[in-house]
Design an enzyme around this catalytic site. Structure first.
Site, PDB file in Angstrom:
ATOM      1  N   ASP A  23      -5.050  20.103 -14.150  1.00  0.00           N
ATOM      2  CA  ASP A  23      -5.500  18.841 -14.729  1.00  0.00           C
ATOM      3  C   ASP A  23      -5.051  18.834 -16.187  1.00  0.00           C
ATOM      4  O   ASP A  23      -5.586  19.575 -17.014  1.00  0.00           O
ATOM      5  CB  ASP A  23      -7.023  18.727 -14.622  1.00  0.00           C
TER       6      ASP A  23
ATOM      7  N   TYR B  14     -14.190  19.350 -15.409  1.00  0.00           N
ATOM      8  CA  TYR B  14     -14.775  18.013 -15.462  1.00  0.00           C
ATOM      9  C   TYR B  14     -15.767  17.885 -14.318  1.00  0.00           C
ATOM     10  O   TYR B  14     -15.451  18.194 -13.170  1.00  0.00           O
ATOM     11  CB  TYR B  14     -13.661  16.979 -15.368  1.00  0.00           C
TER      12      TYR B  14
ATOM     13  N   LYS C 125      -7.330   7.857 -19.627  1.00  0.00           N
ATOM     14  CA  LYS C 125      -7.596   8.476 -20.925  1.00  0.00           C
ATOM     15  C   LYS C 125      -6.394   8.334 -21.862  1.00  0.00           C
ATOM     16  O   LYS C 125      -6.046   7.222 -22.245  1.00  0.00           O
ATOM     17  CB  LYS C 125      -7.995   9.934 -20.706  1.00  0.00           C
TER      18      LYS C 125
ATOM     19  N   ARG D  18       0.819  -1.215   0.000  1.00  0.00           N
ATOM     20  CA  ARG D  18       0.000   0.000   0.000  1.00  0.00           C
ATOM     21  C   ARG D  18       0.850   1.261   0.000  1.00  0.00           C
ATOM     22  O   ARG D  18       0.412   2.331  -0.425  1.00  0.00           O
ATOM     23  CB  ARG D  18      -0.957  -0.005   1.201  1.00  0.00           C
TER      24      ARG D  18
END
Length: 375
Positions: free
Chosen positions: A171, A79, A196, A26
């Protein structure tokens, strides 16, 4: 030629966790290393990137840098997942969310100055709450924005935020590091939906955050570790494989997008076409000055939501779907999402242009537009 897929969650070691290369999956794992290093180099970051289990996980982690009592400035046409997440986190964590028109540079700077003025008042008031006038704030930048394709004056906005002691996060999903590298302009954090363009094959859900600041890197890493926003080894391996073809994919998709946008701009049944590569687009000059290309996302508007829906249902080569950045071309009416800002036109369709033949894409889209108009 290919790094191995490291599946171990546990690593042998009896030393201090702080000095061991790996301790537990983790916190870190060699499964992430090659992708994080490669993306860090592409974004010109001084440190490797941090990969997350999704783009929204990377966004939420970055928003954790805004402290209680602080302020987050975010484009009104960000977004919708970013806007939704920011609103929920702001309410839960006690900071202010201010939406701005990111293409209106003067208005954004005025908003930053208004925050400065409020800080000054709070600093002069000895009875003010400790959380008022908090020095830390963040300016969130999307450029081009999703879905309106507005282009921000990133050099000026980043400089203005830095002069006022405000963090900037960008972003960079639409542009990718091939078209712009915000860290070079002084941005503090860059985020991606790796799902993406970076991965590029519509087969993984991942995110990433990058910074050149040791302090911010430590804070982001701690947030990722403690909230468990981690990625699977195989997904990251696939993203690295996709990253290798990013340049050729973007070159082909961008060339296709330029041709389709030009044809849409003169289509008799299209009300408006937005694409920074069009000379008449509001963001064209700004994009040409700060980007090395215009990307492969187009939006266009028809008269009604019904026509837009009919177009998305009539296409045969384009795929009606909500994602973007893959090798296949996608089409979507954005206002079908209840959380999309109401300032997005009902008849707006977003195109994620892929790598198919441009003429095939155009013939399919043109036929669907004409059929919907007649209907």
């Amino acid at each position: 030629m290919n790094p191995p897929i490291e599946l171990s969650s546990t690593f042998v070691g009896s030393g201090d966790i702080a000095t061991s290369p790996y301790a537990y999956g983790r916190f870190d794992t060699p499964a992430w290393g090659p992708f994080e290093a490669a993306l860090g180099k592409l974004e010109h970051a001084a440190l490797p990137g941090l990969v997350y289990g999704s783009g929204l996980a990377a966004i939420a982690s970055t928003l954790s840098l805004v402290p209680r009592g602080g302020t987050l400035f975010m484009p009104r046409h960000s977004y919708q997942g970013s806007l939704q997440s920011a609103g929920e986190i702001a309410e839960r964590c006690g900071f202010d969310l201010v939406t701005v028109d990111i293409a209106d540079t003067e208005a954004v700077i005025d908003a930053l100055d208004a925050l400065e003025a409020n800080r000054s008042v709070a600093d002069e008031d000895p009875t003010a709450d400790d959380n008022r006038g908090v020095a830390s704030a963040m300016l969130w930048i999307e450029s081009p924005t999703n879905p309106m394709l507005e282009v921000a004056d990133m050099p000026r906005l980043i400089a203005a935020a830095r002069d006022r002691g405000i963090l900037t996060a960008v972003d960079n999903t639409f542009a990718t590091p091939l078209l712009q590298t915000p860290l070079d302009l002084g941005a503090d954090v860059v985020v991606h939906s790796v799902t993406k363009y970076l991965a590029g094959h519509s087969d993984v859900v991942l995110g990433a955050a990058l910074t050149s600041s040791d302090d911010l890197h430590v804070r982001l890493h701690a947030d990722r570790s403690m909230r468990g926003a981690i990625a699977g080894p195989f997904e990251v391996w696939l993203a690295l494989r996709g990253l290798r073809t990013l340049s050729v994919r973007m070159e082909r998709a961008q060339d296709n997008a330029a041709q389709i946008a030009d044809r849409l701009s003169s289509h008799p049944n299209v009300v408006e076409t937005r694409y920074p590569g069009l000379p008449g687009d509001a963001g064209h000059d700004r994009a040409a000055g700060q980007m090395s290309g215009f990307g492969a996302i187009i939006v266009f508007c028809v008269e009604t939501a019904q026509q837009a829906t009919a177009i998305a249902e009539a296409v045969r080569l384009w795929t009606p779907a909500t994602s973007l950045g893959g090798v296949e071309s996608l089409i979507e009416r954005r206002r079908r999402h209840a959380s999309e800002p109401t300032s997005v036109p009902e008849g707006l369709l977003r195109l994620s242009v892929g790598i198919e033949h441009a003429d095939d894409l155009w013939n399919d889209l043109d036929a669907a537009i004409r059929a919907a108009h007649v209907a």
